[in-house]
Scaffold this motif. Structure first.
Motif, PDB file in Angstrom:
ATOM      1  N   TYR A   1       0.835  -1.208   0.000  1.00 27.60           N
ATOM      2  CA  TYR A   1       0.000   0.000   0.000  1.00 27.60           C
ATOM      3  C   TYR A   1       0.867   1.253   0.000  1.00 27.60           C
ATOM      4  CZ  TYR A   1      -4.547  -2.252   0.602  1.00 27.60           C
ATOM      5  OH  TYR A   1      -5.699  -2.979   0.398  1.00 27.60           O
ATOM      6  N   LYS A   2       1.962   1.224   0.765  1.00 30.71           N
ATOM      7  CA  LYS A   2       2.854   2.391   0.816  1.00 30.71           C
ATOM      8  C   LYS A   2       3.430   2.697  -0.566  1.00 30.71           C
ATOM      9  CE  LYS A   2       4.266   1.997   5.667  1.00 30.71           C
ATOM     10  NZ  LYS A   2       5.359   1.605   6.586  1.00 30.71           N
TER      11      LYS A   2
ATOM     12  N   PHE B   1       0.567   4.223  -2.551  1.00 27.91           N
ATOM     13  CA  PHE B   1       0.274   5.583  -2.093  1.00 27.91           C
ATOM     14  C   PHE B   1       1.339   6.554  -2.596  1.00 27.91           C
ATOM     15  CE2 PHE B   1      -1.991   3.864   1.940  1.00 27.91           C
ATOM     16  CZ  PHE B   1      -3.142   3.652   1.210  1.00 27.91           C
TER      17      PHE B   1
ATOM     18  N   GLU C   1      -6.511   6.188   1.564  1.00 25.85           N
ATOM     19  CA  GLU C   1      -5.593   6.197   2.707  1.00 25.85           C
ATOM     20  C   GLU C   1      -6.354   6.133   4.028  1.00 25.85           C
ATOM     21  OE1 GLU C   1      -1.991   8.788   0.660  1.00 25.85           O
ATOM     22  OE2 GLU C   1      -3.573   9.817   1.743  1.00 25.85           O
TER      23      GLU C   1
ATOM     24  N   ARG D   1      -6.082   3.327   7.083  1.00 34.01           N
ATOM     25  CA  ARG D   1      -5.712   3.730   8.449  1.00 34.01           C
ATOM     26  C   ARG D   1      -6.775   3.316   9.461  1.00 34.01           C
ATOM     27  NH1 ARG D   1      -3.478   8.518   6.106  1.00 34.01           N
ATOM     28  NH2 ARG D   1      -5.521   9.492   6.226  1.00 34.01           N
TER      29      ARG D   1
END
Length: 461
Positions: free
Chosen positions: A162-163, A166, A189, A193
């Motif tokens: 995911y990072k 993103f 995002e 979270r």
């Protein structure tokens, strides 16, 4: 969206589909989680493709149940995703040499979603792929998705995938739109979270695709106009005009006022002892579609960015789902940013007459908390001819705006929100649907833009 085509799974492909689902850990991050989903162990020697034995009917039933789950959770067609994944994997196998430059995924987004010209790094491959392949190809290039032949097994660090996604999106889709950060990206995002349990590869594909498609709908001025016109078809004017309160004993109350393109919403704070009424004025639009009922609230400060042509910081726009039932108006925030609009429930005031008397009483000093951002927008679109748009000007005259000032003006219709904004002692011609705002405060500015002030509308041009 690229992944919305409905295709019925054919029995002879089901074994391969089930193998891909298991091998890529597409639906769940581990074999144990996948086993819990289907109801029995799918570990070594007992793979998902072995389910149902030799019965094509049972295998089809298993696949269809998984496809139903994916459709319910993500509104995606599982077979289409798997076919696209398989085709993207073949493409990478065949043309991997051309995908090694770091610039390639960025160039693909600009070409497929931003109408940019093909660049040298992708010139040899863009004719060999389709738009629906792009999200999965990019995620594989970034290392956020595995190849189908991968033997990596369980996903040990889904957060890192995911990072990577993103980071890439922040570097690509946060340009050429009216927003500092695309709301769809913030939503992606936020979801990760709030609930890390949602993170898996099918959710990553789903979210990545939504963000890219949203970017594609806003990335050029003409695409933005088209998107705004589609949104206009869903604008609604619920019966909310008047006074509302959060509770009956509060000194805070709200007033909705219908205007041509939405609502003025004022939040009042009453101080009886000082005979003071402090207020802040927002602009609000409501939308209703088969999928959702939502609203956008603009903070007063947003006008500054709008008129300057700069992207509006996301903290000055609040997006909420709304429901109006039995004179109660409830809001649920859709994004973490923009939570300055903190009210969650309003009800019609039982003391509306009393509050109206206070509002009209000159003994109460009215203090605008955001006076420096006060503006007035009046829709004054008068006529559209072959080559010009006419906006009402003072003293019965007209601003004659050439359509070639911007290509978007060619698509203006008489139903669009176009008129005059007065802000900071300046006059702007506003074409709201196109996000175009022209300062016409001086004769020199008019001359620079090629805009004239004329006495009459000329229909024969």
């Amino acid at each position: 969206m690229y992944f919305c085509i409905k295709i019925v799974a054919m029995s002879q492909n089901v074994n391969e589909y089930l193998r891909i689902i298991e091998r890529t850990r597409l639906l769940r991050n581990t074999s144990d989680e996948l086993g819990k989903l289907v109801g029995f162990s799918v570990g070594s020697g007992n793979g998902l493709a072995r389910m149902g034995g030799k019965s094509p009917f049972l295998k089809d039933a298993i696949f269809r149940e998984l496809a139903h789950l994916v459709e319910e959770d993500y509104e995606l067609n599982l077979q289409q995703i798997l076919d696209t994944y398989f085709e993207a994997d073949i493409f990478i196998e065949k043309y991997g040499t051309f995908l090694k430059q770091k610039s390639v995924p960025y160039s693909l987004v600009r070409y497929f979603y931003d109408d940019a010209d093909r660049t040298d790094d992708i010139s040899m491959i863009v004719d060999k792929m389709e738009g629906r392949h792009i999200p999965i190809i990019i995620l594989m290039i970034l290392g956020a998705l595995p190849r189908i032949s991968s033997k990596g097994g369980d996903v040990k660090d889904i957060e890192n995938s995911y990072k990577k996604a993103f980071k890439f999106l922040r570097e690509t889709v946060c340009t050429n739109t009216p927003f500092k950060v695309l709301p769809a990206l913030i939503q992606m995002e936020d979801a990760q979270r709030r609930d890390p349990s949602v993170m898996n590869r099918i959710h990553l594909i789903y979210s990545f695709n939504i963000v890219l498609n949203t970017y594609g709908s806003l990335s050029t001025r003409m695409r933005l106009v088209h998107t705004n016109k589609e949104l206009e078809d869903t604008i609604v004017f619920p019966d909310i005009e008047g006074l509302w309160v959060e509770d009956d004993v509060s000194t805070v109350f709200w007033k909705y006022e219908v205007i041509a393109n939405g609502y003025k919403l004022r939040r009042y704070l009453l101080n009886e002892e000082r005979k003071e009424l402090r207020y802040t004025e927002f602009f609000m639009k409501f939308y209703d579609s088969p999928d959702s009922s939502w609203a956008a609230i603009l903070h007063p400060k947003s006008i500054e960015f709008l008129l300057s042509g700069k992207p509006t910081p996301n903290q000055y726009i609040s997006y909420v789902a709304f429901d109006l039932t039995d004179d109660q108006l409830t809001f649920e925030p859709l994004l973490e940013e923009g939570r300055w609009f903190s009210v969650r429930k309003l009800k019609r005031s039982k003391h509306a007459n009393y509050l109206e008397k206070i509002l009209s009483n000159d003994r109460y000093e009215k203090i605008n908390e955001c006076k420096e951002y006060d503006y007035e927008f009046v829709i004054l679109l008068s006529a559209i001819t072959n080559y010009h748009v006419y906006i009402d000007a003072p003293n019965g005259r007209y601003y004659k705006v050439p359509k070639n000032l911007n290509e978007c003006l060619e698509s203006i219709t008489i139903n669009d929100d176009a008129g005059i904004i007065q802000f900071e002692n300046k006059t702007y011609l506003a074409f709201d649907t196109c996000n175009l705002y022209y300062d016409v405060s001086t004769p020199q500015k008019l001359a620079d833009l090629g805009i004239e002030i004329v006495d009459s509308i000329t229909t024969k041009e």
